[in-house]
Design a protein around this motif. Structure first.
Motif, PDB file in Angstrom:
ATOM      1  N   ILE A  29      13.277  12.828 -17.147  1.00 26.33           N
ATOM      2  CA  ILE A  29      13.541  13.747 -16.036  1.00 26.33           C
ATOM      3  C   ILE A  29      12.302  13.886 -15.161  1.00 26.33           C
ATOM      4  O   ILE A  29      12.397  13.965 -13.932  1.00 26.33           O
ATOM      5  CB  ILE A  29      14.013  15.099 -16.581  1.00 26.33           C
ATOM      6  CG1 ILE A  29      15.379  14.922 -17.235  1.00 26.33           C
ATOM      7  CG2 ILE A  29      14.094  16.128 -15.480  1.00 26.33           C
ATOM      8  CD1 ILE A  29      15.967  16.179 -17.775  1.00 26.33           C
TER       9      ILE A  29
ATOM     10  N   MET B 219      14.288  12.113 -28.825  1.00 27.27           N
ATOM     11  CA  MET B 219      15.179  12.652 -27.792  1.00 27.27           C
ATOM     12  C   MET B 219      14.364  13.427 -26.767  1.00 27.27           C
ATOM     13  O   MET B 219      14.526  13.266 -25.570  1.00 27.27           O
ATOM     14  CB  MET B 219      16.210  13.600 -28.408  1.00 27.27           C
ATOM     15  CG  MET B 219      17.276  12.968 -29.226  1.00 27.27           C
ATOM     16  SD  MET B 219      18.280  11.810 -28.315  1.00 27.27           S
ATOM     17  CE  MET B 219      18.789  12.788 -26.944  1.00 27.27           C
ATOM     18  N   PHE B 220      13.475  14.280 -27.249  1.00 31.12           N
ATOM     19  CA  PHE B 220      12.649  15.050 -26.333  1.00 31.12           C
ATOM     20  C   PHE B 220      11.777  14.144 -25.489  1.00 31.12           C
ATOM     21  O   PHE B 220      11.639  14.324 -24.288  1.00 31.12           O
ATOM     22  CB  PHE B 220      11.757  16.039 -27.098  1.00 31.12           C
ATOM     23  CG  PHE B 220      12.464  17.300 -27.464  1.00 31.12           C
ATOM     24  CD1 PHE B 220      12.835  17.545 -28.766  1.00 31.12           C
ATOM     25  CD2 PHE B 220      12.775  18.236 -26.494  1.00 31.12           C
ATOM     26  CE1 PHE B 220      13.499  18.705 -29.101  1.00 31.12           C
ATOM     27  CE2 PHE B 220      13.446  19.397 -26.820  1.00 31.12           C
ATOM     28  CZ  PHE B 220      13.807  19.629 -28.123  1.00 31.12           C
TER      29      PHE B 220
ATOM     30  N   PRO C 259      16.096   6.653 -30.238  1.00 33.61           N
ATOM     31  CA  PRO C 259      16.962   7.352 -31.191  1.00 33.61           C
ATOM     32  C   PRO C 259      18.373   6.800 -31.207  1.00 33.61           C
ATOM     33  O   PRO C 259      18.845   6.249 -30.219  1.00 33.61           O
ATOM     34  CB  PRO C 259      16.962   8.800 -30.694  1.00 33.61           C
ATOM     35  CG  PRO C 259      16.652   8.697 -29.258  1.00 33.61           C
ATOM     36  CD  PRO C 259      15.753   7.512 -29.082  1.00 33.61           C
TER      37      PRO C 259
ATOM     38  N   ILE D 161      20.879  15.708 -37.236  1.00 31.70           N
ATOM     39  CA  ILE D 161      19.503  15.208 -37.152  1.00 31.70           C
ATOM     40  C   ILE D 161      18.517  16.378 -37.127  1.00 31.70           C
ATOM     41  O   ILE D 161      17.384  16.234 -36.700  1.00 31.70           O
ATOM     42  CB  ILE D 161      19.260  14.299 -35.934  1.00 31.70           C
ATOM     43  CG1 ILE D 161      19.624  15.009 -34.631  1.00 31.70           C
ATOM     44  CG2 ILE D 161      20.024  12.992 -36.077  1.00 31.70           C
ATOM     45  CD1 ILE D 161      19.118  14.250 -33.417  1.00 31.70           C
TER      46      ILE D 161
ATOM     47  N   VAL E 234      23.428  11.077 -29.711  1.00 27.34           N
ATOM     48  CA  VAL E 234      22.359  11.743 -30.459  1.00 27.34           C
ATOM     49  C   VAL E 234      21.922  12.884 -29.559  1.00 27.34           C
ATOM     50  O   VAL E 234      21.993  12.772 -28.349  1.00 27.34           O
ATOM     51  CB  VAL E 234      21.134  10.846 -30.680  1.00 27.34           C
ATOM     52  CG1 VAL E 234      20.315  11.335 -31.847  1.00 27.34           C
ATOM     53  CG2 VAL E 234      21.568   9.425 -30.881  1.00 27.34           C
ATOM     54  N   GLY E 235      21.465  13.964 -30.111  1.00 26.00           N
ATOM     55  CA  GLY E 235      21.125  15.050 -29.215  1.00 26.00           C
ATOM     56  C   GLY E 235      20.187  16.047 -29.836  1.00 26.00           C
ATOM     57  O   GLY E 235      19.645  15.846 -30.898  1.00 26.00           O
ATOM     58  N   ILE E 236      20.012  17.118 -29.111  1.00 25.49           N
ATOM     59  CA  ILE E 236      19.038  18.120 -29.517  1.00 25.49           C
ATOM     60  C   ILE E 236      19.685  19.267 -30.262  1.00 25.49           C
ATOM     61  O   ILE E 236      19.028  19.988 -30.986  1.00 25.49           O
ATOM     62  CB  ILE E 236      18.305  18.607 -28.259  1.00 25.49           C
ATOM     63  CG1 ILE E 236      17.534  17.424 -27.688  1.00 25.49           C
ATOM     64  CG2 ILE E 236      17.359  19.723 -28.560  1.00 25.49           C
ATOM     65  CD1 ILE E 236      16.657  17.769 -26.570  1.00 25.49           C
TER      66      ILE E 236
ATOM     67  N   LEU F 193      14.852  13.303 -33.366  1.00 31.65           N
ATOM     68  CA  LEU F 193      14.881  14.502 -32.543  1.00 31.65           C
ATOM     69  C   LEU F 193      13.695  14.498 -31.591  1.00 31.65           C
ATOM     70  O   LEU F 193      13.836  14.756 -30.391  1.00 31.65           O
ATOM     71  CB  LEU F 193      14.840  15.719 -33.456  1.00 31.65           C
ATOM     72  CG  LEU F 193      15.215  17.078 -32.900  1.00 31.65           C
ATOM     73  CD1 LEU F 193      16.604  17.054 -32.332  1.00 31.65           C
ATOM     74  CD2 LEU F 193      15.122  18.109 -33.999  1.00 31.65           C
TER      75      LEU F 193
ATOM     76  N   ILE G   2      13.960  12.330 -22.861  1.00 28.63           N
ATOM     77  CA  ILE G   2      14.553  13.218 -21.864  1.00 28.63           C
ATOM     78  C   ILE G   2      13.472  13.847 -20.987  1.00 28.63           C
ATOM     79  O   ILE G   2      13.589  13.875 -19.763  1.00 28.63           O
ATOM     80  CB  ILE G   2      15.419  14.289 -22.550  1.00 28.63           C
ATOM     81  CG1 ILE G   2      16.631  13.638 -23.185  1.00 28.63           C
ATOM     82  CG2 ILE G   2      15.866  15.342 -21.553  1.00 28.63           C
ATOM     83  CD1 ILE G   2      17.498  14.599 -23.937  1.00 28.63           C
TER      84      ILE G   2
ATOM     85  N   MET H  39      13.533  22.864 -21.457  1.00 26.27           N
ATOM     86  CA  MET H  39      13.163  21.797 -22.396  1.00 26.27           C
ATOM     87  C   MET H  39      11.927  22.158 -23.187  1.00 26.27           C
ATOM     88  O   MET H  39      11.829  21.854 -24.378  1.00 26.27           O
ATOM     89  CB  MET H  39      12.888  20.508 -21.612  1.00 26.27           C
ATOM     90  CG  MET H  39      14.141  19.828 -21.133  1.00 26.27           C
ATOM     91  SD  MET H  39      13.767  18.245 -20.399  1.00 26.27           S
ATOM     92  CE  MET H  39      13.198  18.743 -18.789  1.00 26.27           C
TER      93      MET H  39
ATOM     94  N   ILE I  67      19.446  22.553 -17.019  1.00 18.22           N
ATOM     95  CA  ILE I  67      18.869  21.682 -18.032  1.00 18.22           C
ATOM     96  C   ILE I  67      19.677  21.734 -19.318  1.00 18.22           C
ATOM     97  O   ILE I  67      19.857  20.719 -19.998  1.00 18.22           O
ATOM     98  CB  ILE I  67      17.376  22.009 -18.259  1.00 18.22           C
ATOM     99  CG1 ILE I  67      16.750  20.962 -19.172  1.00 18.22           C
ATOM    100  CG2 ILE I  67      17.181  23.348 -18.914  1.00 18.22           C
ATOM    101  CD1 ILE I  67      16.787  19.584 -18.587  1.00 18.22           C
TER     102      ILE I  67
ATOM    103  N   LEU J 152      21.235  18.501 -21.152  1.00 18.37           N
ATOM    104  CA  LEU J 152      20.992  18.148 -22.550  1.00 18.37           C
ATOM    105  C   LEU J 152      22.318  17.967 -23.286  1.00 18.37           C
ATOM    106  O   LEU J 152      22.483  17.065 -24.103  1.00 18.37           O
ATOM    107  CB  LEU J 152      20.155  19.228 -23.232  1.00 18.37           C
ATOM    108  CG  LEU J 152      18.714  19.366 -22.743  1.00 18.37           C
ATOM    109  CD1 LEU J 152      18.036  20.553 -23.412  1.00 18.37           C
ATOM    110  CD2 LEU J 152      17.945  18.104 -23.049  1.00 18.37           C
TER     111      LEU J 152
END
Lengths: 377, 278, 586
Positions: free
Chosen positions: B216, B208-209, B132, C250, C243-245, B205, B212, B44, C230, C234
């Motif tokens: 976690i 999201m980080f 998001p 995005i 939605v994602g990385i 974006l 997450i 990550m 990980i 993700l």
């Protein structure tokens, strides 16, 4: 060549580009060394298994622990051989990924599950794909990606959805086609004929039907094709009356000309409320804020569905933003084809009933051949 | 089973030769596990680094709208809990059962406090729609929807940005700038993608980080809390005599790692750029 | 030529053959719960053996469907959608449920404590947990398969897997995520055991090469698996949350997924092959009655592969959109990682020199490994070289390459290990004739299956294609024919090995007359492995002198014409060691 030959494959696969001619010697060089190494190992194994198989009587083997010199030898020798592979491989790769600066550019779009090509002058060809995923329009436009013999062509790709890959075995080239990012490669064909295009990155149910054809034609024929004369690509040229005509009908339905007046209307007391579209395609447009944008398909599309994105210098932001909801993708393609067709003096008033095909005698001057109409946004 | 019946026989496991070997193996095992945890988070961190390099403006913007004071409190809680955890090891080494349980419970409380503040933070973020996805998009479109309520068909990507008057007219509670107002202000009058604009997509974006990574991390805290509770139970029933102190040590190694990961996470997420809003 | 001279160890006379006790780890306790809650590393090894054999069958059936479908240019028996699900199932099941756990979880669990003189692994309960975690992960994958299957390919690239696929991606991915933890637990357990629980005298320099290989593999498992964990997490979030990385809409980058994925998945292939290399070292030395040539080189090359293997992942991405300079770097590093494997092959061949070789099944599988792994390894050079990789990437050339190393290499090594340690694990010996026959059938079937695929790949046939141009049909038919032979070859061991459990002759403690500590205990071993503390006095392959690692003499090895090595009960060879000078290599 695509001739449905079911016989044994040739020892050396068909070569149709300069890259293929660079690939083969390297490939066989590696084959020679690796085969030699493999045969050596096999020979040694066989010899040991035969010469040293268990014999009757007392077993006696020597206590051999190793040899520094041999270790060094068979560490350094393979490494050196591998480094020759590396060096030659770099040379070939360098050629494959660096197109010459002045190569003409063709745009190819990959989407599930077909390939669409757009040429600098607006010709649109469906290179191939799964007919069941195509509109009727597209199905009639299935042809081949036309390329000129012995001339470099740069091809720029983007995907509309997932990752694809444009692979041409006869050219020994392939490149992953990614959504959201332009990637480029180039070809210099050396052989006339038709060659396979495969999608080489798994992309879903019809991945194996996302195949097409490249057709290499003599350079003169290619130039003629670019000018709109002749159907080298084997399908109706979409920049002709059919698609542009449809686009004109949309143009009328949406009443675009109420703001985007033709040049002919200026001086008749009417004031245009929007920039003139004749001859727009391929031109550089000054944008408010000081930048310039090349008016390519992306620009035209943005201007219709997201008119606030780029405001032309000297104009107000006045175009309504809801046209995006009034046109489908097909309509957009048609509109864009029409706008591409528009040369100075050709925008029609509401009373004209048909649009002449591209290249028809109605043209008053030869159309501009734009080198690379697409800018990367 | 009381503590007095314990001796080498029950603490030493059958496949080990002596206690020293056992403790040494347990410690090594935990260290190896911590290495895997570092690599788990590092995926990550790598992804975060790539995008922060590409989109520094958007990341700074989004970071400035996180609730920094909660993060500060949480950092204090976690660091203190590492201290109490280490003190718990000492209690175990001395055989001080009451002290051990007390210090473990203190660690548990501090860690629990961390999770409590985290829950507060998440619910606040959710109420502000700083999440998001569709929620974010709808919230960003809200200023406009309220001003041009009759144009229901206007799509998010197609709408024009706010005029100065619209910005002034739209007041939020308490006068503090809500993130969507801040975003609209920064993008006012500029074409999307131009210098100085903040792309709402890329803000998502970052979010999201944020969710997450902290999520976690939070799961790891909860697992740690569970382990501490287990230690409390073990200590209570007398299964942690002096010789078995390594149980506490091994869990504390895990706890320290989770703390350390937070020390990296917090500045990267909360301390980018200058603070504006909250 | 200079060679290394080691000490000739002082030795004791061979002990009497230990009586095979009536109680072994297999029957000491009985009943379902004694197996379901066992913490004995040997029983856990057997649990894994049964599970992965089952999943090998599942993955094999998927392979059969794939190859059968490729008989005709337009899909002989499956629709496109079914085919996509079949090859994905084949990949996912074979890689995560069979190959990655195979040798580490079966032989690693069973043999590591025995080989180093320990009573169990460092964390027995963690060991049992690893099996349950593996089964839970497998259950999720099976759920994915049964609820319609996954159609993304085992590589799961977004945006297809996150936004476009309508198949059961989530349970499948979650299953892979969970089995990863099983892999980490096994690796951690083995590493701590090797560090902390070696018996007296078992120094690092006297460890069997199988242990070195297991150690290197565990290193990779420990460091690489969390990264794919990980990454998959993700991906799951992206798929489930919308939605994602990696989402380009995005601003995310699908190529970033590929970097993260391959950062694990390339070292993963070394998790698969390095244990096999360990088995090869054990079998070759025993069946040629010679010391390994270049012990240090082979040991360190395992470590070298493990370390450098983490630096080469983007060679899977030369055409995926990485920068030119990255490609240069990764190709160069890939050239480096190929060298240790080459060193091993040469050392193994040199081990045979002036040996005394017999060809029982373990040896046949091992020799087949040497041939097929060499082919697999050298064809990797075509892919490591950038200029050729452009054309060969994502074609059947790649498919053939990795099947050569994974099946021709790893599966054959696994079978060699099964045949070598079967008597130790089960106390029974299997048929010499049928085992040799199956090795031959598998070797022949393998060749026919995968050699035509090199030709297909060179001519550009893409992988994952149920529909292909007509001119490729002949080679596809040939490949499928080979696959049917291969399938028959795989069924044979299933039959004769199972039969041996009921009808095979009882095996002695050391039917192959091998030197390792695991052969000094009865077959099958007792629950606590060693009745006495084993003291190691010499290195692991002192066949030339005729001593085992504890310095005692070896029994007479099974001869060339022996049909039943189990019949060799008791030491009938020379009393004590046969001291001799260490000879100079000419």
């Amino acid at each position: 060549m695509l001739d449905g030959n079911r016989g044994p494959l040739p020892a050396i696969a068909e070569r149709a580009s300069v890259m293929a001619d660079l690939f083969e010697p390297l490939f066989w060089y590696i084959t020679a060394w690796t085969t030699a190494g493999f045969l050596l190992v096999c020979a040694l194994l066989t010899w040991c298994c035969v010469a040293y198989r268990r014999k009757p009587g007392r077993i006696s083997t020597p206590r051999i622990l190793g040899s520094h010199r041999l270790e060094l030898f068979w560490t350094v020798t393979p490494l050196l051989v591998f480094l020759t592979f590396y060096a030659w491989g770099v040379y070939v790769y360098d050629y494959a990924v660096h197109p010459p600066a002045d190569a003409p550019e063709v745009y190819v779009i990959g989407k599930q599950w077909m390939w669409k090509a757009q040429y600098p002058n607006g010709q649109r060809v469906i290179i191939g794909g799964n007919p069941k995923n195509m509109t009727e329009e597209d199905r009639q436009n299935i042809g081949a990606l036309v390329l000129p013999l012995n001339r470099p062509v740069k091809v720029t790709f983007i995907s509309e959805d997932v990752i694809h890959d444009f692979g041409v075995p006869a050219f020994r080239q392939k490149i992953d086609v990614i959504p959201g990012r332009y990637v480029s490669t180039w070809y210099q064909p050396t052989k006339l004929g038709e060659f396979h295009v495969f999608c080489d990155q798994y992309c879903g149910a019809w991945h194996s039907l996302m195949v097409g054809k490249i057709k290499v034609v003599p350079a003169a024929e290619f130039d003629a094709f670019l000018e709109g004369k002749g159907g080298a690509q084997g399908s109706p040229n979409p920049v002709d009356g059919s698609l542009a005509d449809k686009g004109w009908k949309h143009f009328q339905r949406l009443e675009c000309q109420s703001c985007h007046m033709p040049n002919a209307a200026i001086g008749t007391g009417k004031h245009p409320r929007a920039p003139n579209l004749e001859g727009l395609f391929g031109r550089d447009v000054p944008i408010r804020g000081g930048t310039t944008i090349r008016a390519d398909e992306q620009y035209l599309r943005d201007s219709i569905v997201n008119p606030g994105k780029h405001i032309v210098e000297g104009w107000e932001r006045a175009m309504p933003g809801n046209y995006g909801t009034m046109v489908s993708e097909e309509d957009l393609n048609a509109l864009i084809a029409y706008i591409k067709w528009l040369r100075p003096g050709t925008q029609l008033g509401p009373n004209n009933n048909s649009v002449a095909p591209y290249g028809a005698p109605r043209e008053t001057k030869a159309p501009e051949t734009n080198k690379s109409p697409g800018g990367k946004q | 089973m009381s503590a007095s019946t314990h001796g080498h026989g029950t603490v030493l496991k059958h496949h080990f030769d002596n206690l020293e070997q056992q403790h040494s193996a347990e410690r090594l095992g935990m260290w190896f596990f911590l290495v895997t945890e570092v690599l788990f988070f590092s995926g990550m961190f790598v992804a975060y680094t790539v995008y922060r390099n590409w989109y520094p403006g958007e990341f700074a913007f989004a970071s400035s709208h996180l609730i920094w004071w909660i993060a500060a409190i949480n950092t204090g809680l976690l660091i203190t809990s590492s201290l109490t955890m280490t003190l718990a090891i000492r209690s175990a080494q001395l055989g001080d059962k009451a002290g051990l349980i007390r210090r473990l419970l203190l660690t548990f409380a501090l860690g629990g406090g961390f999770m409590g503040f985290k829950a507060l933070e998440y619910t606040t973020d959710y109420h502000e729609r700083f999440v998001p996805g569709e929620v974010f998009r709808t919230e960003y479109a809200r200023p406009l929807a309220e001003l041009t309520a009759d144009d229901a068909r206007r799509k998010y990507e197609g709408r024009p940005v706010l005029t100065a008057q619209e910005v002034k007219d739209y007041q939020f509670k308490g006068g503090q700038e809500h993130w969507s107002q801040d975003l609209a202000t920064r993008n006012y009058g500029k074409t999307p993608g131009a210098e100085g604009t903040v792309s709402p997509e890329r803000v998502q974006l970052f979010l999201m980080f944020y969710y997450i990574m902290t999520g976690i991390h939070g799961v790891h805290i909860i697992v740690g809390l569970g382990c501490i509770l287990w230690l409390v139970c073990e200590a209570w029933r007398g299964a942690i005599p002096r010789e078995a102190y390594s149980k506490v040590e091994v869990i504390s190694l895990y706890w320290h790692l989770v703390d350390m990961i937070w020390l990296f996470l917090m500045p990267l997420l909360y301390l980018i750029g200058t603070r504006g809003g909250h | 030529m200079s060679i290394v001279i080691g000490d000739t160890p002082r030795t004791a006379p061979p002990p009497p053959e230990p009586e095979t006790p009536r109680r072994s780890y297999l029957n000491e306790t009985s009943g379902f719960w004694s197996w379901a809650l066992t913490v004995d590393h040997k029983r856990i090894g057997i649990l894994y053996l049964v599970s992965i054999t089952f999943f090998f069958l599942v993955g094999g059936i998927a392979a059969g469907l794939v190859r059968a479908n490729l008989l005709t240019p337009n899909g002989a028996i499956l629709t496109e959608d079914q085919y996509n699900k079949a090859f994905t199932a084949h990949g996912v099941v074979m890689l995560f449920l069979f190959l990655i756990p195979s040798i580490p979880a079966v032989f690693g669990n069973f043999l590591v404590p025995l080989m180093i003189g320990a009573k169990d692994l460092a964390f027995p309960k963690l060991n049992l947990a690893s099996w349950y975690v593996y089964m839970i992960g497998a259950a999720f994958m099976v759920w994915g398969l049964l609820s319609g299957g996954i159609d993304t390919g085992w590589t799961l690239y977004p945006p297809y897997s996150s936004r476009f696929s309508h198949s059961s991606v989530a349970p499948g991915v979650f299953g892979v995520f969970i089995t990863g933890f099983s892999s980490i637990m096994t690796g951690l357990n083995i590493m701590v055991t090797v560090h902390k629980m070696r018996a007296p005298g078992m120094t690092w320099g006297r460890l069997p090469l199988f242990i070195w290989a297991m150690y290197a593999t565990s290193f990779i498992q420990l460091l690489g698996t969390p990264v794919v964990a990980i990454t998959l997490l993700l991906l799951l979030v992206e798929r489930l949350a919308g939605v994602g990385i990696f989402d380009p809409s995005i601003g995310g980058d699908p190529v970033l997924y590929q970097h993260l994925f391959w950062f694990y998945s390339h070292p993963a292939v070394y998790i698969m092959i390095v244990p096999g290399m360990g088995v090869v070292s054990e079998v070759l030395t025993c069946f040629s009655r010679k010391n390994i040539f270049g012990y240090k080189a082979v040991a360190w090359s395992s470590v070298g592969i493990a370390v450098v293997g983490f630096l080469v992942w983007a060679h899977h991405m030369f055409v995926a959109g990485i920068s030119y300079y990255s490609a240069l770097l990764f190709s160069f590093l890939t050239m480096l990682v190929a060298v240790p494997s080459a060193i091993k092959v040469f050392n193994w061949v040199a081990t045979l020199y002036r040996g005394s070789i017999t060809f029982q099944a373990p040896m046949m599988f091992t020799l087949a490994f040497l041939v097929l792994f060499t082919v697999g390894g050298v064809t990797g050079m075509f892919l490591a070289t950038m200029g050729t990789d452009i054309h060969l990437h994502d074609t059947y050339f790649v498919v053939a390459h990795f099947h050569f190393v994974m099946v021709g290499g790893m599966v054959l090594a696994y079978l060699a290990g099964i045949h070598f340690w079967w008597p130790k694990m089960t106390g029974r010996m299997y048929s010499d004739f049928w085992s040799k026959t199956s090795a031959t059938v598998i070797f022949v079937g393998f060749f026919f299956t995968f050699v035509p695929q090199f030709v297909l790949g060179y001519h550009g046939m893409p992988r994952r294609y149920p529909n292909y141009p007509e001119e490729f049909q002949v080679y596809n038919v040939l490949s499928t024919a080979g696959a049917s032979i291969l399938g028959v070859g795989y069924l044979m061991p299933a039959v004769y090995l199972t039969l041996s459990l009921f009808f095979g002759p009882k095996a002695s403690a050391n039917p192959w007359s091998a030197t390792g500590l695991e052969w000094q205990v009865p077959s099958p071993p007792t629950v606590f492995n060693f009745e006495y503390l084993p003291i190691t006095v010499c290195g692991p392959y002192e066949y030339a002198i005729g001593v085992d690692q504890m310095g005692r003499g070896l029994p007479e090895p099974p001869g060339a014409g022996d049909d039943n090595p189990a019949a060799k009960v008791g030491p009938t060879g020379p009393i004590g060691a046969r001291p001799k000078e260490t000879e100079v290599v000419g």
